[in-house]
Scaffold this motif. Structure first.
Motif, PDB file in Angstrom:
ATOM      1  N   VAL A  41     -21.412-101.295 -32.203  1.00 13.81           N
ATOM      2  CA  VAL A  41     -20.207-102.088 -32.001  1.00 13.81           C
ATOM      3  C   VAL A  41     -19.463-101.462 -30.825  1.00 13.81           C
ATOM      4  CG1 VAL A  41     -18.861-100.779 -33.710  1.00 13.81           C
ATOM      5  CG2 VAL A  41     -18.131-103.074 -33.050  1.00 13.81           C
ATOM      6  N   ASP A  42     -18.965-102.313 -29.941  1.00 11.96           N
ATOM      7  CA  ASP A  42     -18.154-101.866 -28.806  1.00 11.96           C
ATOM      8  C   ASP A  42     -16.693-102.101 -29.150  1.00 11.96           C
ATOM      9  OD1 ASP A  42     -20.418-101.278 -27.192  1.00 11.96           O
ATOM     10  OD2 ASP A  42     -20.597-103.394 -26.679  1.00 11.96           O
ATOM     11  N   LEU A  43     -15.897-101.055 -28.991  1.00  9.05           N
ATOM     12  CA  LEU A  43     -14.464-101.140 -29.275  1.00  9.05           C
ATOM     13  C   LEU A  43     -13.686-100.631 -28.075  1.00  9.05           C
ATOM     14  CD1 LEU A  43     -14.531 -99.476 -32.812  1.00  9.05           C
ATOM     15  CD2 LEU A  43     -14.246-101.894 -32.356  1.00  9.05           C
ATOM     16  N   VAL A  44     -12.615-101.324 -27.741  1.00  5.05           N
ATOM     17  CA  VAL A  44     -11.653-100.806 -26.777  1.00  5.05           C
ATOM     18  C   VAL A  44     -10.487-100.292 -27.593  1.00  5.05           C
ATOM     19  CG1 VAL A  44     -10.061-101.365 -24.910  1.00  5.05           C
ATOM     20  CG2 VAL A  44     -12.396-102.278 -24.881  1.00  5.05           C
ATOM     21  N   LEU A  45     -10.058 -99.076 -27.286  1.00  9.30           N
ATOM     22  CA  LEU A  45      -9.044 -98.387 -28.085  1.00  9.30           C
ATOM     23  C   LEU A  45      -7.971 -97.820 -27.169  1.00  9.30           C
ATOM     24  CD1 LEU A  45      -8.130 -97.027 -30.804  1.00  9.30           C
ATOM     25  CD2 LEU A  45      -9.687 -95.149 -30.207  1.00  9.30           C
ATOM     26  N   HIS A  46      -6.723 -98.029 -27.554  1.00  7.51           N
ATOM     27  CA  HIS A  46      -5.617 -97.375 -26.861  1.00  7.51           C
ATOM     28  C   HIS A  46      -5.359 -96.060 -27.594  1.00  7.51           C
ATOM     29  CE1 HIS A  46      -2.098 -96.897 -24.399  1.00  7.51           C
ATOM     30  NE2 HIS A  46      -1.450 -96.515 -25.495  1.00  7.51           N
ATOM     31  N   LEU A  47      -5.661 -94.955 -26.926  1.00  6.63           N
ATOM     32  CA  LEU A  47      -5.558 -93.635 -27.549  1.00  6.63           C
ATOM     33  C   LEU A  47      -4.787 -92.707 -26.623  1.00  6.63           C
ATOM     34  CD1 LEU A  47      -6.704 -91.927 -29.998  1.00  6.63           C
ATOM     35  CD2 LEU A  47      -8.499 -91.210 -28.416  1.00  6.63           C
ATOM     36  N   SER A  48      -3.783 -92.047 -27.166  1.00  5.26           N
ATOM     37  CA  SER A  48      -3.040 -91.048 -26.395  1.00  5.26           C
ATOM     38  C   SER A  48      -3.492 -89.652 -26.836  1.00  5.26           C
ATOM     39  CB  SER A  48      -1.530 -91.203 -26.618  1.00  5.26           C
ATOM     40  OG  SER A  48      -1.200 -90.825 -27.936  1.00  5.26           O
ATOM     41  N   ARG A  49      -3.139 -88.656 -26.059  1.00  6.88           N
ATOM     42  CA  ARG A  49      -3.477 -87.273 -26.431  1.00  6.88           C
ATOM     43  C   ARG A  49      -2.871 -86.921 -27.788  1.00  6.88           C
ATOM     44  NH1 ARG A  49      -2.192 -83.222 -21.797  1.00  6.88           N
ATOM     45  NH2 ARG A  49      -3.331 -81.848 -23.182  1.00  6.88           N
ATOM     46  N   GLU A  50      -1.688 -87.447 -28.054  1.00  8.30           N
ATOM     47  CA  GLU A  50      -1.015 -87.147 -29.320  1.00  8.30           C
ATOM     48  C   GLU A  50      -1.753 -87.734 -30.521  1.00  8.30           C
ATOM     49  OE1 GLU A  50       0.616 -88.565 -26.628  1.00  8.30           O
ATOM     50  OE2 GLU A  50       1.393 -86.645 -25.941  1.00  8.30           O
ATOM     51  N   ASP A  51      -2.526 -88.793 -30.301  1.00 10.91           N
ATOM     52  CA  ASP A  51      -3.261 -89.461 -31.383  1.00 10.91           C
ATOM     53  C   ASP A  51      -4.571 -88.764 -31.750  1.00 10.91           C
ATOM     54  OD1 ASP A  51      -1.405 -91.598 -31.515  1.00 10.91           O
ATOM     55  OD2 ASP A  51      -2.441 -92.634 -29.867  1.00 10.91           O
ATOM     56  N   ILE A  52      -5.041 -87.872 -30.901  1.00 12.68           N
ATOM     57  CA  ILE A  52      -6.373 -87.281 -31.083  1.00 12.68           C
ATOM     58  C   ILE A  52      -6.529 -86.550 -32.421  1.00 12.68           C
ATOM     59  CG2 ILE A  52      -7.988 -85.547 -30.179  1.00 12.68           C
ATOM     60  CD1 ILE A  52      -7.149 -86.523 -27.352  1.00 12.68           C
ATOM     61  N   PRO A  53      -5.618 -85.667 -32.820  1.00  9.50           N
ATOM     62  CA  PRO A  53      -5.817 -84.990 -34.124  1.00  9.50           C
ATOM     63  C   PRO A  53      -5.898 -85.967 -35.297  1.00  9.50           C
ATOM     64  CG  PRO A  53      -4.138 -83.847 -32.838  1.00  9.50           C
ATOM     65  CD  PRO A  53      -4.436 -85.146 -32.123  1.00  9.50           C
ATOM     66  N   ASP A  54      -5.061 -87.004 -35.271  1.00 10.52           N
ATOM     67  CA  ASP A  54      -5.117 -87.996 -36.351  1.00 10.52           C
ATOM     68  C   ASP A  54      -6.437 -88.749 -36.346  1.00 10.52           C
ATOM     69  OD1 ASP A  54      -2.581 -87.320 -37.247  1.00 10.52           O
ATOM     70  OD2 ASP A  54      -1.594 -88.846 -36.032  1.00 10.52           O
ATOM     71  N   LEU A  55      -6.905 -89.120 -35.159  1.00 12.20           N
ATOM     72  CA  LEU A  55      -8.195 -89.812 -35.060  1.00 12.20           C
ATOM     73  C   LEU A  55      -9.305 -88.921 -35.614  1.00 12.20           C
ATOM     74  CD1 LEU A  55      -9.710 -92.363 -33.901  1.00 12.20           C
ATOM     75  CD2 LEU A  55     -10.242 -90.884 -31.956  1.00 12.20           C
ATOM     76  N   ALA A  56      -9.325 -87.677 -35.183  1.00 15.04           N
ATOM     77  CA  ALA A  56     -10.363 -86.743 -35.641  1.00 15.04           C
ATOM     78  C   ALA A  56     -10.316 -86.566 -37.159  1.00 15.04           C
ATOM     79  CB  ALA A  56     -10.207 -85.407 -34.933  1.00 15.04           C
ATOM     80  N   SER A  57      -9.132 -86.564 -37.734  1.00 10.00           N
ATOM     81  CA  SER A  57      -9.025 -86.378 -39.188  1.00 10.00           C
ATOM     82  C   SER A  57      -9.544 -87.589 -39.962  1.00 10.00           C
ATOM     83  CB  SER A  57      -7.577 -86.081 -39.589  1.00 10.00           C
ATOM     84  OG  SER A  57      -6.779 -87.251 -39.509  1.00 10.00           O
TER      85      SER A  57
END
Length: 158
Positions: A41-57
């Motif tokens: 699946v191809d996804l386009v995601l708006h991700l900021s540096r601040e969001d990275i720890p939450d995404l990883a979790s």
């Protein structure tokens, strides 16, 4: 696993975090056109540096391959946009994540994405058809694969 289950192993964490995203590529062309086999699946995601720890979790290493946070930070800074993969260990299903970055077409599509109800309480954000067609034309120009042209033909009304 059912197709919607495979999608939701990636979509559900993004929804829980409230991160802006949309499904594009072959999955989107299937929604607008006709079913065909796809391996990711191809996804386009708006991700900021601040969001990275939450995404990883949200994508545990026991269940998923996710790049280390340092790599995600590099990709968030990459211009015009970064890219990384997530892989669900149990199914082997892969998500190609394209970060919105400074890409004007990504920005336009995020503003014009549409919510699609899949039934059973499941929904997802889908790229606008114009975006899918333009990107598929780009991919065809880059690689010459006829599957992109076939996907576009199936999306267009007769």
């Amino acid at each position: 696993m059912q197709a919607h289950d495979l999608l939701y192993v990636f979509i559900d964490p993004l929804e829980r975090l409230g991160l802006p995203y949309f499904v594009t590529g072959s999955m989107a062309s299937i929604f607008y056109g006709e079913p065909r086999l796809t391996h990711d699946v191809d996804l386009v995601l708006h991700l900021s540096r601040e969001d990275i720890p939450d995404l990883a979790s949200q994508f545990s290493l026991e269940e998923f391959y996710i790049p280390p946070e340092e790599i995600l930070e590099i990709e968030v800074r990459r211009r015009p946009f970064g890219h990384f993969n997530l892989i669900h260990h149990q199914s082997g299903f892969k998500a190609d994540i394209y970060l919105s970055g400074e890409d004007k077409l990504h920005t336009w599509a995020l503003a014009h994405r549409k919510k699609v109800d899949l039934g059973g309480g499941l929904s997802l954000w889908l790229a606008p058809p114009e975006y899918v067609i333009l990107r598929k034309l780009e991919y065809f120009r880059e690689g010459g694969s006829q599957k992109h042209i076939e996907d576009i033909k199936k999306m267009l009304p007769l």
